[in-house]
Design an enzyme around this catalytic site. Structure first.
Site, PDB file in Angstrom:
ATOM      1  N   ASP A  12     -35.737 -49.312  12.800  1.00  0.00           N
ATOM      2  CA  ASP A  12     -36.779 -50.589  13.700  1.00  0.00           C
ATOM      3  C   ASP A  12     -37.398 -49.621  14.309  1.00  0.00           C
ATOM      4  O   ASP A  12     -37.659 -48.254  13.715  1.00  0.00           O
ATOM      5  CB  ASP A  12     -35.688 -50.410  15.347  1.00  0.00           C
ATOM      6  CG  ASP A  12     -36.682 -51.782  15.701  1.00  0.00           C
ATOM      7  OD1 ASP A  12     -37.750 -52.354  15.843  1.00  0.00           O
ATOM      8  OD2 ASP A  12     -36.453 -51.298  17.474  1.00  0.00           O
ATOM      9  N   SER A  13     -38.189 -50.207  15.002  1.00  0.00           N
ATOM     10  CA  SER A  13     -40.011 -49.099  15.750  1.00  0.00           C
ATOM     11  C   SER A  13     -39.409 -48.326  16.471  1.00  0.00           C
ATOM     12  O   SER A  13     -40.368 -46.912  16.930  1.00  0.00           O
ATOM     13  CB  SER A  13     -41.158 -50.271  16.354  1.00  0.00           C
ATOM     14  OG  SER A  13     -40.049 -51.035  17.213  1.00  0.00           O
ATOM     15  N   TYR A  44     -45.070 -51.429  17.193  1.00  0.00           N
ATOM     16  CA  TYR A  44     -45.208 -52.590  15.984  1.00  0.00           C
ATOM     17  C   TYR A  44     -45.206 -54.060  16.493  1.00  0.00           C
ATOM     18  O   TYR A  44     -46.889 -54.412  15.562  1.00  0.00           O
ATOM     19  CB  TYR A  44     -44.083 -53.146  15.051  1.00  0.00           C
ATOM     20  CG  TYR A  44     -43.930 -51.673  14.538  1.00  0.00           C
ATOM     21  CD1 TYR A  44     -44.158 -50.388  14.477  1.00  0.00           C
ATOM     22  CD2 TYR A  44     -42.695 -52.408  13.300  1.00  0.00           C
ATOM     23  CE1 TYR A  44     -43.280 -49.676  13.549  1.00  0.00           C
ATOM     24  CE2 TYR A  44     -41.702 -50.976  11.978  1.00  0.00           C
ATOM     25  CZ  TYR A  44     -42.488 -49.462  12.225  1.00  0.00           C
ATOM     26  OH  TYR A  44     -42.074 -48.574  11.650  1.00  0.00           O
ATOM     27  N   GLY A  45     -45.417 -54.152  17.351  1.00  0.00           N
ATOM     28  CA  GLY A  45     -45.236 -55.670  17.701  1.00  0.00           C
ATOM     29  C   GLY A  45     -47.059 -56.288  18.328  1.00  0.00           C
ATOM     30  O   GLY A  45     -47.597 -57.737  18.176  1.00  0.00           O
ATOM     31  N   CYS A  75     -36.208 -54.924  13.403  1.00  0.00           N
ATOM     32  CA  CYS A  75     -36.628 -55.088  14.119  1.00  0.00           C
ATOM     33  C   CYS A  75     -37.965 -56.748  14.118  1.00  0.00           C
ATOM     34  O   CYS A  75     -38.201 -57.061  12.933  1.00  0.00           O
ATOM     35  CB  CYS A  75     -37.779 -53.913  13.838  1.00  0.00           C
ATOM     36  SG  CYS A  75     -39.851 -54.395  14.387  1.00  0.00           S
ATOM     37  N   ASN A  76     -38.527 -57.481  14.838  1.00  0.00           N
ATOM     38  CA  ASN A  76     -38.356 -58.562  14.807  1.00  0.00           C
ATOM     39  C   ASN A  76     -39.809 -58.379  13.950  1.00  0.00           C
ATOM     40  O   ASN A  76     -40.077 -59.685  13.102  1.00  0.00           O
ATOM     41  CB  ASN A  76     -38.195 -59.448  16.250  1.00  0.00           C
ATOM     42  CG  ASN A  76     -36.884 -60.089  16.711  1.00  0.00           C
ATOM     43  OD1 ASN A  76     -36.681 -61.165  16.344  1.00  0.00           O
ATOM     44  ND2 ASN A  76     -36.508 -59.348  16.664  1.00  0.00           N
ATOM     45  N   GLU A 154     -38.187 -49.570  26.785  1.00  0.00           N
ATOM     46  CA  GLU A 154     -38.279 -47.962  26.181  1.00  0.00           C
ATOM     47  C   GLU A 154     -38.100 -46.906  27.334  1.00  0.00           C
ATOM     48  O   GLU A 154     -38.123 -46.150  27.049  1.00  0.00           O
ATOM     49  CB  GLU A 154     -40.291 -47.599  25.183  1.00  0.00           C
ATOM     50  CG  GLU A 154     -39.490 -48.035  24.128  1.00  0.00           C
ATOM     51  CD  GLU A 154     -38.882 -47.885  23.014  1.00  0.00           C
ATOM     52  OE1 GLU A 154     -38.548 -46.749  23.131  1.00  0.00           O
ATOM     53  OE2 GLU A 154     -38.264 -48.944  22.157  1.00  0.00           O
ATOM     54  N   CYS A 186     -37.324 -60.784  19.991  1.00  0.00           N
ATOM     55  CA  CYS A 186     -37.692 -58.924  19.708  1.00  0.00           C
ATOM     56  C   CYS A 186     -36.250 -57.809  20.079  1.00  0.00           C
ATOM     57  O   CYS A 186     -35.638 -58.682  21.128  1.00  0.00           O
ATOM     58  CB  CYS A 186     -38.863 -58.803  20.451  1.00  0.00           C
ATOM     59  SG  CYS A 186     -38.761 -56.870  20.987  1.00  0.00           S
ATOM     60  N   THR A 187     -36.049 -56.949  18.857  1.00  0.00           N
ATOM     61  CA  THR A 187     -34.399 -56.955  19.660  1.00  0.00           C
ATOM     62  C   THR A 187     -35.087 -55.785  20.759  1.00  0.00           C
ATOM     63  O   THR A 187     -33.342 -55.439  20.668  1.00  0.00           O
ATOM     64  CB  THR A 187     -34.458 -55.649  17.882  1.00  0.00           C
ATOM     65  OG1 THR A 187     -36.389 -54.733  17.837  1.00  0.00           O
ATOM     66  CG2 THR A 187     -34.553 -56.345  16.903  1.00  0.00           C
ATOM     67  N   HIS A 188     -35.703 -55.581  21.390  1.00  0.00           N
ATOM     68  CA  HIS A 188     -35.899 -55.117  22.633  1.00  0.00           C
ATOM     69  C   HIS A 188     -35.422 -55.358  23.897  1.00  0.00           C
ATOM     70  O   HIS A 188     -34.819 -55.786  24.617  1.00  0.00           O
ATOM     71  CB  HIS A 188     -37.074 -54.327  22.894  1.00  0.00           C
ATOM     72  CG  HIS A 188     -37.515 -53.331  21.980  1.00  0.00           C
ATOM     73  ND1 HIS A 188     -37.392 -53.078  20.841  1.00  0.00           N
ATOM     74  CD2 HIS A 188     -37.846 -51.450  23.213  1.00  0.00           C
ATOM     75  CE1 HIS A 188     -38.114 -52.052  20.641  1.00  0.00           C
ATOM     76  NE2 HIS A 188     -38.190 -50.782  21.450  1.00  0.00           N
TER      77      HIS A 188
END
Ligand code: DGL
Length: 269
Positions: A12-13, A44-45, A75-76, A154, A186-188
């Protein structure tokens, strides 16, 4: 040749991909995992597709050096921009986080009105709409990017009135569309799940890609006879491309376990 004791590679980022790791550890606790978080180049998004593809290929090459038996693009933004490219380049199975989740959303919706929240890069590709409407052309899909969600996660901001206001700001237009399923694209975002659930209300089903992605992983490993032996003592190694300041604090809290192996490496080149 790949063998069952080889690790699963996940990238993932940043730390969002730990949402997938948590589910792997719940369902397949005997599996070893190598995780790469590209902290130096996060987010990345908001980047171009070309850039996301390049980073994703570099991350893939890094993980391939660790003898992984399967790759999960957790990571989407990378899944939407780079999945096909990566799949063509590598000889091991590659699992993205978008396709499995869209199947689940289509199963869950009763009204055919589905919301998708994701990064700008993912929204721009239209990956969710394309996959969802391929499964059912009558669906109405409403997408929205939520750029503040990633920095919130984050930083470990997952509760409190400021976060509630930001969630309201992004989700109000989606709520007004009366969706009955909201995809956390989104993975977050699963780290914000309780805030999102409180705002959307209990009637809206939230689809988080972790569960469906790991179901696909189980199928894939099973079909290749590559599931690790139940007695295997798993390892869990984390590599990051820059100082893991918040990564360890937020990651340990989220996973509910200590991250005992975290190494900073140069960009995966
Ligand atoms: N991991 C990214 C995704 O799932 C979000 C974070 C970023 O923008 O890098 O889209």
């Amino acid at each position: 040749m790949k063998v069952a004791k080889d690790p699963i590679g996940v990238f993932d980022s940043g730390l969002g991909g730990l949402t997938i790791v948590k589910e792997i550890r719940r369902v397949l606790p005997q599996e070893s995992i190598v995780y790469f978080g590209d902290l130096a180049r996060l987010p990345y998004g908001i980047k171009s597709h070309k850039q996301i593809i390049q980073f994703s290929l570099q991350n893939t090459n890094f993980l391939l050096q660790h003898q992984i038996k399967t790759l999960i693009i957790a990571c989407n933004s990378s899944s939407s921009a780079a999945y096909q490219v990566i799949k063509r380049k590598v000889s091991i199975p590659v699992i993205d986080v978008i396709e499995p989740a869209t199947r689940e959303a289509v199963k869950l919706t009763r009204t055919g009105r589905i919301g998708v929240i994701a990064t700008q890069a993912t929204v721009d590709t239209g990956a969710y709409e394309k996959k969802l409407t391929k499964l059912n052309p009558n669906l109405e899909v409403y997408s929205r990017s939520c750029p503040m969600f990633v920095p919130m996660v984050e930083e470990g901001w997952t509760e409190g009135s400021i976060c509630e206001q930001i969630v309201k700001h992004y989700l109000e237009p989606i709520k007004q569309k009366k969706v009955d399923v909201l995809m956390l694209g989104c993975t977050h975002y699963p780290l914000l799940e309780s805030l999102i659930r409180n705002f959307m209300g209990s009637k809206v089903r939230l689809v988080n890609s972790a569960q469906s992605t790991v179901e696909k992983l189980v199928e894939s490993l099973n079909s290749q006879k590559l599931l690790a032996h139940p007695d295997q003592k798993p390892s869990f190694k984390v590599y990051v491309s820059d100082q893991p300041r918040n990564f360890i604090r937020v990651g340990e809290k989220f996973l509910g376990e200590r991250l005992s192996y975290v190494k900073v490496v140069r960009h995966a080149e």
